[in-house]
Design a protein around this motif. Structure first.
Motif, PDB file in Angstrom:
ATOM      1  N   ASP A  73     170.284  33.512  84.253  1.00  0.00           N
ATOM      2  CA  ASP A  73     170.434  32.093  83.923  1.00  0.00           C
ATOM      3  C   ASP A  73     170.189  31.216  85.150  1.00  0.00           C
ATOM      4  O   ASP A  73     169.544  30.165  85.055  1.00  0.00           O
ATOM      5  CB  ASP A  73     171.825  31.812  83.361  1.00  0.00           C
ATOM      6  CG  ASP A  73     172.036  32.419  81.980  1.00  0.00           C
ATOM      7  OD1 ASP A  73     171.045  32.794  81.319  1.00  0.00           O
ATOM      8  OD2 ASP A  73     173.215  32.530  81.567  1.00  0.00           O
ATOM      9  N   LEU A  74     170.679  31.651  86.317  1.00  0.00           N
ATOM     10  CA  LEU A  74     170.442  30.899  87.552  1.00  0.00           C
ATOM     11  C   LEU A  74     168.960  30.869  87.898  1.00  0.00           C
ATOM     12  O   LEU A  74     168.431  29.836  88.325  1.00  0.00           O
ATOM     13  CB  LEU A  74     171.242  31.498  88.708  1.00  0.00           C
ATOM     14  CG  LEU A  74     172.737  31.267  88.687  1.00  0.00           C
ATOM     15  CD1 LEU A  74     173.415  32.070  89.806  1.00  0.00           C
ATOM     16  CD2 LEU A  74     173.060  29.793  88.825  1.00  0.00           C
TER      17      LEU A  74
ATOM     18  N   THR B 191     175.132  44.932  89.037  1.00  0.00           N
ATOM     19  CA  THR B 191     176.021  43.813  89.357  1.00  0.00           C
ATOM     20  C   THR B 191     176.090  43.598  90.870  1.00  0.00           C
ATOM     21  O   THR B 191     175.989  42.472  91.348  1.00  0.00           O
ATOM     22  CB  THR B 191     177.433  44.076  88.793  1.00  0.00           C
ATOM     23  OG1 THR B 191     177.333  44.211  87.378  1.00  0.00           O
ATOM     24  CG2 THR B 191     178.374  42.941  89.136  1.00  0.00           C
TER      25      THR B 191
ATOM     26  N   GLU C 295     167.309  28.408  85.597  1.00  0.00           N
ATOM     27  CA  GLU C 295     167.620  27.040  86.012  1.00  0.00           C
ATOM     28  C   GLU C 295     166.796  26.635  87.230  1.00  0.00           C
ATOM     29  O   GLU C 295     166.330  25.498  87.332  1.00  0.00           O
ATOM     30  CB  GLU C 295     169.108  26.896  86.331  1.00  0.00           C
ATOM     31  CG  GLU C 295     170.000  26.896  85.117  1.00  0.00           C
ATOM     32  CD  GLU C 295     171.474  26.846  85.485  1.00  0.00           C
ATOM     33  OE1 GLU C 295     171.820  26.279  86.556  1.00  0.00           O
ATOM     34  OE2 GLU C 295     172.282  27.374  84.701  1.00  0.00           O
TER      35      GLU C 295
ATOM     36  N   ASP D 148     174.289  36.013  83.999  1.00  0.00           N
ATOM     37  CA  ASP D 148     174.503  34.804  84.783  1.00  0.00           C
ATOM     38  C   ASP D 148     173.470  34.680  85.902  1.00  0.00           C
ATOM     39  O   ASP D 148     173.029  33.590  86.235  1.00  0.00           O
ATOM     40  CB  ASP D 148     175.927  34.712  85.324  1.00  0.00           C
ATOM     41  CG  ASP D 148     176.307  35.839  86.274  1.00  0.00           C
ATOM     42  OD1 ASP D 148     175.618  36.882  86.307  1.00  0.00           O
ATOM     43  OD2 ASP D 148     177.312  35.666  86.997  1.00  0.00           O
ATOM     44  N   ARG D 149     173.059  35.800  86.463  1.00  0.00           N
ATOM     45  CA  ARG D 149     172.023  35.771  87.504  1.00  0.00           C
ATOM     46  C   ARG D 149     170.678  35.332  86.928  1.00  0.00           C
ATOM     47  O   ARG D 149     169.963  34.534  87.524  1.00  0.00           O
ATOM     48  CB  ARG D 149     171.907  37.126  88.171  1.00  0.00           C
ATOM     49  CG  ARG D 149     170.885  37.120  89.285  1.00  0.00           C
ATOM     50  CD  ARG D 149     170.989  38.376  90.099  1.00  0.00           C
ATOM     51  NE  ARG D 149     169.960  38.418  91.103  1.00  0.00           N
ATOM     52  CZ  ARG D 149     170.182  38.363  92.401  1.00  0.00           C
ATOM     53  NH1 ARG D 149     171.409  38.236  92.845  1.00  0.00           N
ATOM     54  NH2 ARG D 149     169.185  38.438  93.240  1.00  0.00           N
TER      55      ARG D 149
END
Length: 156
Positions: A50-51, A26, A54, A47-48
């Motif tokens: 996913d970025l 994290t 994207e 979330d990282r």
């Protein structure tokens, strides 16, 4: 992402200290988990990742939009030697084909999780440039062959 000792842990460390390893992942964004009997993998916050997904999707869509509006791929082709210096050994037509193919496989990687196609495309075109950079080797490569020469190494 450059690699440091802090961003590597062993599989044993992960097994014995999962909370500490997760906290490190994290804090750092991700850690590489090494395993002597299997391939390494990364422990990454969702979330990282996913970025990252994207970002790849946005970049691939941008490249495809540029190609759509400039079928000659001139804009992207001007940048290719800065990114891939070996492209100078390709003909103008080959460089254009490489540019279009790369944009397409980047899109596939972003939209279809078809990541290996990017590595294969880069390896194939780099191999073409490598052989064309040596005129004698290029002439020899054009001689017809027969038989199976075994597995191809796609190391990029």
């Amino acid at each position: 992402m450059s690699s440091t000792a802090d961003d590597h842990v062993t599989f044993s460390d992960l097994s014995r200290h999962p909370k500490e390893v997760a906290e490190r992942a994290t804090r750092l964004g991700r850690v590489r988990v090494t395993h002597r009997d299997a391939v390494d993998f990364y422990l990454t916050a969702a979330d990282r990742q996913d970025l990252r997904d994207e970002s790849l999707s946005a970049a691939s869509r941008l490249f495809l939009a540029l190609l759509k509006h400039d079928r000659s791929a001139r804009t992207l082709m001007l940048a290719m030697p800065d990114v891939f210096p070996w492209v100078r050994h390709l003909s103008e037509q080959e460089a254009k084909e490489f540019t279009v193919e790369l944009a397409e496989v980047l899109s596939d990687a972003a939209e279809l999780d078809a990541d290996p196609a990017v590595r294969e495309t880069l390896a194939g075109w780099r191999a073409t440039a490598r052989i064309k950079a040596d005129p004698a080797a290029y002439r020899a490569a054009q001689v017809p062959t027969e038989g199976d020469f075994g597995e191809v190494d796609f190391g990029v």
